[in-house]
Motif scaffolding. Structure first.
Motif, PDB file in Angstrom:
ATOM      1  N   VAL A 248       0.866  -1.177   0.000  1.00 42.48           N
ATOM      2  CA  VAL A 248       0.000   0.000   0.000  1.00 42.48           C
ATOM      3  C   VAL A 248       0.901   1.225   0.000  1.00 42.48           C
ATOM      4  O   VAL A 248       1.820   1.320   0.826  1.00 42.48           O
ATOM      5  N   ALA A 249       0.681   2.146  -0.929  1.00 41.26           N
ATOM      6  CA  ALA A 249       1.529   3.326  -1.061  1.00 41.26           C
ATOM      7  C   ALA A 249       0.663   4.564  -1.284  1.00 41.26           C
ATOM      8  O   ALA A 249      -0.489   4.470  -1.706  1.00 41.26           O
ATOM      9  N   THR A 250       1.237   5.735  -0.992  1.00 41.23           N
ATOM     10  CA  THR A 250       0.530   7.005  -1.139  1.00 41.23           C
ATOM     11  C   THR A 250       0.876   7.631  -2.487  1.00 41.23           C
ATOM     12  O   THR A 250       2.052   7.781  -2.829  1.00 41.23           O
ATOM     13  N   ILE A 251      -0.152   8.023  -3.233  1.00 44.42           N
ATOM     14  CA  ILE A 251       0.043   8.606  -4.567  1.00 44.42           C
ATOM     15  C   ILE A 251       0.612  10.013  -4.415  1.00 44.42           C
ATOM     16  O   ILE A 251       0.066  10.847  -3.695  1.00 44.42           O
ATOM     17  N   LYS A 252       1.723  10.272  -5.121  1.00 44.22           N
ATOM     18  CA  LYS A 252       2.362  11.584  -5.087  1.00 44.22           C
ATOM     19  C   LYS A 252       1.993  12.411  -6.317  1.00 44.22           C
ATOM     20  O   LYS A 252       1.632  13.573  -6.207  1.00 44.22           O
ATOM     21  N   LYS A 253       2.061  11.767  -7.495  1.00 45.21           N
ATOM     22  CA  LYS A 253       1.808  12.488  -8.745  1.00 45.21           C
ATOM     23  C   LYS A 253       1.403  11.496  -9.831  1.00 45.21           C
ATOM     24  O   LYS A 253       1.873  10.360  -9.838  1.00 45.21           O
ATOM     25  N   ILE A 254       0.529  11.936 -10.729  1.00 45.39           N
ATOM     26  CA  ILE A 254       0.114  11.103 -11.860  1.00 45.39           C
ATOM     27  C   ILE A 254       0.617  11.762 -13.137  1.00 45.39           C
ATOM     28  O   ILE A 254       0.308  12.918 -13.412  1.00 45.39           O
ATOM     29  N   GLU A 255       1.419  11.021 -13.907  1.00 42.07           N
ATOM     30  CA  GLU A 255       1.957  11.522 -15.170  1.00 42.07           C
ATOM     31  C   GLU A 255       1.084  11.013 -16.316  1.00 42.07           C
ATOM     32  O   GLU A 255       1.021   9.820 -16.565  1.00 42.07           O
ATOM     33  N   VAL A 256       0.422  11.934 -16.999  1.00 41.25           N
ATOM     34  CA  VAL A 256      -0.436  11.573 -18.122  1.00 41.25           C
ATOM     35  C   VAL A 256       0.421  11.532 -19.377  1.00 41.25           C
ATOM     36  O   VAL A 256       1.071  12.520 -19.737  1.00 41.25           O
ATOM     37  N   LYS A 257       0.434  10.384 -20.056  1.00 41.68           N
ATOM     38  CA  LYS A 257       1.220  10.208 -21.278  1.00 41.68           C
ATOM     39  C   LYS A 257       0.372  10.585 -22.483  1.00 41.68           C
ATOM     40  O   LYS A 257      -0.806  10.257 -22.551  1.00 41.68           O
ATOM     41  N   GLU A 258       0.963  11.273 -23.429  1.00 38.64           N
ATOM     42  CA  GLU A 258       0.272  11.690 -24.644  1.00 38.64           C
ATOM     43  C   GLU A 258       0.493  10.678 -25.760  1.00 38.64           C
ATOM     44  O   GLU A 258       0.626  11.042 -26.915  1.00 38.64           O
ATOM     45  N   SER A 259       0.514   9.409 -25.408  1.00 38.68           N
ATOM     46  CA  SER A 259       0.712   8.356 -26.401  1.00 38.68           C
ATOM     47  C   SER A 259      -0.143   7.157 -26.000  1.00 38.68           C
ATOM     48  O   SER A 259      -0.975   7.250 -25.114  1.00 38.68           O
ATOM     49  N   SER A 260       0.089   6.041 -26.670  1.00 36.93           N
ATOM     50  CA  SER A 260      -0.675   4.840 -26.361  1.00 36.93           C
ATOM     51  C   SER A 260      -0.137   4.137 -25.109  1.00 36.93           C
ATOM     52  O   SER A 260      -0.734   3.166 -24.656  1.00 36.93           O
ATOM     53  N   ARG A 261       0.968   4.621 -24.565  1.00 35.74           N
ATOM     54  CA  ARG A 261       1.534   4.028 -23.356  1.00 35.74           C
ATOM     55  C   ARG A 261       0.661   4.372 -22.152  1.00 35.74           C
ATOM     56  O   ARG A 261       0.040   5.425 -22.111  1.00 35.74           O
ATOM     57  N   PRO A 262       0.607   3.489 -21.149  1.00 37.48           N
ATOM     58  CA  PRO A 262      -0.224   3.776 -19.965  1.00 37.48           C
ATOM     59  C   PRO A 262       0.357   4.910 -19.127  1.00 37.48           C
ATOM     60  O   PRO A 262       1.557   5.164 -19.135  1.00 37.48           O
ATOM     61  N   ASN A 263      -0.531   5.601 -18.414  1.00 33.31           N
ATOM     62  CA  ASN A 263      -0.097   6.684 -17.531  1.00 33.31           C
ATOM     63  C   ASN A 263       0.699   6.126 -16.362  1.00 33.31           C
ATOM     64  O   ASN A 263       0.483   4.991 -15.934  1.00 33.31           O
TER      65      ASN A 263
END
Length: 178
Positions: A142-157
């Motif tokens: 279990v971990a705390t979310i710090k930041k979400i990086e949104v990718k501008e491609s078909s790769r997952p975020n």
């Protein structure tokens, strides 16, 4: 797995008598499948269990508090609009719920009441919330979310955690809000 019977015959009798419920439904088949976050209840013993992943990525059954037997966490995988104009949410275990809440997004987790098939609350996939990891190198933590990086491609975020590691959003299952 729960050590309720010594022999297969005993376990078969326990199941055939209808003592075991999975997600609030009586299960009599010994080959019935159990999935991630399923709630296993044995009312005669007043015990409740939940299926989770351990550190090796194996599905294990962990004892849970009996007051949680009527609730299940469901990760939203898809959203469609039905003919009546209602929104239908589909979840990681194949269940669907109709709602009018438009704020639920893919990756959010809904706290659902099992008997009524109705969502009671939503935990967002956002910084500050805690997530249970269902895959990758850190599975079972279990971990705390710090930041979400949104990718501008078909790769997952990507999700960066405060514990100094990152993983893809598919592996994060939100378990508590900020």
């Amino acid at each position: 797995y729960l050590k309720l019977g010594d022999k297969e015959r005993e376990v078969t009798r326990i199941l055939s008598n209808g003592f075991v419920k999975v997600d609030g439904k009586i299960v009599k088949d010994r080959r019935a499948s159990i999935g991630f976050m399923d709630v296993i209840t044995i009312d005669s013993l007043n015990k409740c269990y939940r299926a989770l992943y351990n550190e090796r990525g194996n599905l294990v059954v962990v004892e849970d508090d009996i007051k949680n037997k009527d609730h299940k966490l469901l990760k939203m995988k898809g959203k469609t609009i039905t003919k009546g104009g209602k929104i239908q949410l589909s979840f990681h275990d194949g269940q669907t719920i109709q709602t009018e809440d438009t704020s639920v997004k893919r990756g959010d987790v809904v706290l659902a009441k099992l008997q009524e098939k109705k969502g009671e609350g939503v935990m967002k996939l956002q910084p500050g919330n805690k997530a249970f990891l269902t895959g990758g190198t850190h599975v079972g933590k279990v971990a705390t979310i710090k930041k979400i990086e949104v990718k501008e491609s078909s790769r997952p975020n990507l999700i960066n955690f405060e514990e100094d590691f990152s993983t893809i959003t598919n592996y994060a299952f939100v378990v508590s809000g900020a």
